[in-house]
Scaffold this motif. Sequence first.
Motif, short mmCIF file in Angstrom:
data_model
loop_
_atom_site.label_atom_id
_atom_site.label_comp_id
_atom_site.label_asym_id
_atom_site.label_seq_id
_atom_site.Cartn_x
_atom_site.Cartn_y
_atom_site.Cartn_z
N ARG A 21 0.83 -1.20 0.00
CA ARG A 21 0.00 0.00 0.00
C ARG A 21 0.87 1.26 0.00
NH1 ARG A 21 -3.28 -1.69 5.18
NH2 ARG A 21 -1.12 -2.04 5.72
N ASN A 22 0.25 2.37 -0.37
CA ASN A 22 0.98 3.65 -0.39
C ASN A 22 1.64 3.94 0.95
OD1 ASN A 22 0.14 4.01 -3.00
ND2 ASN A 22 -1.12 5.79 -2.60
N LYS A 23 0.92 3.71 2.03
CA LYS A 23 1.49 4.03 3.34
C LYS A 23 2.70 3.15 3.66
CE LYS A 23 -1.47 1.32 6.43
NZ LYS A 23 -2.40 1.41 7.56
N ASP A 24 2.73 1.91 3.13
CA ASP A 24 3.88 1.03 3.33
C ASP A 24 5.11 1.58 2.60
OD1 ASP A 24 2.21 -0.82 4.73
OD2 ASP A 24 1.64 -1.74 2.82
N ALA A 26 5.56 4.74 1.65
CA ALA A 26 5.96 6.00 2.29
C ALA A 26 6.81 5.72 3.52
CB ALA A 26 4.72 6.81 2.66
N ARG A 27 6.40 4.77 4.33
CA ARG A 27 7.16 4.43 5.53
C ARG A 27 8.54 3.91 5.16
NH1 ARG A 27 3.64 1.14 8.99
NH2 ARG A 27 3.39 0.33 6.96
N SER A 32 6.36 11.28 4.13
CA SER A 32 4.94 11.29 4.48
C SER A 32 4.11 10.70 3.34
CB SER A 32 4.47 12.71 4.78
OG SER A 32 4.50 13.48 3.59
N LEU A 33 2.91 10.30 3.67
CA LEU A 33 2.00 9.78 2.66
C LEU A 33 1.70 10.84 1.62
CD1 LEU A 33 0.27 7.47 1.62
CD2 LEU A 33 -1.52 8.19 3.22
N GLN A 37 2.31 10.69 -2.42
CA GLN A 37 1.24 10.95 -3.39
C GLN A 37 1.66 12.01 -4.40
OE1 GLN A 37 -1.79 11.69 -0.45
NE2 GLN A 37 -2.61 9.62 -0.65
#
Length: 72
Positions: A21-24, A26-27, A32-33, A37
């Motif tokens: 996922r995007n948050k994965d 980004a981390r 940051s998310l 993006q």
Amino acid sequence: MVKLVMDSIALREKMLRCNVRNKDVARELGISLSALQRKLKGTTEFSRGEIKMLISYLDMSNDEVIAIFFDD
């Protein structure tokens, strides 16, 4: 100098195939998310270091790297 022309659709498809996922991402990149993006939309570019981390994190083949980051 080689100009980066990122194919954000291909990168998103690769992330989906890897079940990431995007948050994965980004981390993993330490951003940051919202920063991720912006990069996926092409508003800002991925740094060389971020690209290296993506290649490793998503286990990209050379062909995928060229198709996503260098084909125009």
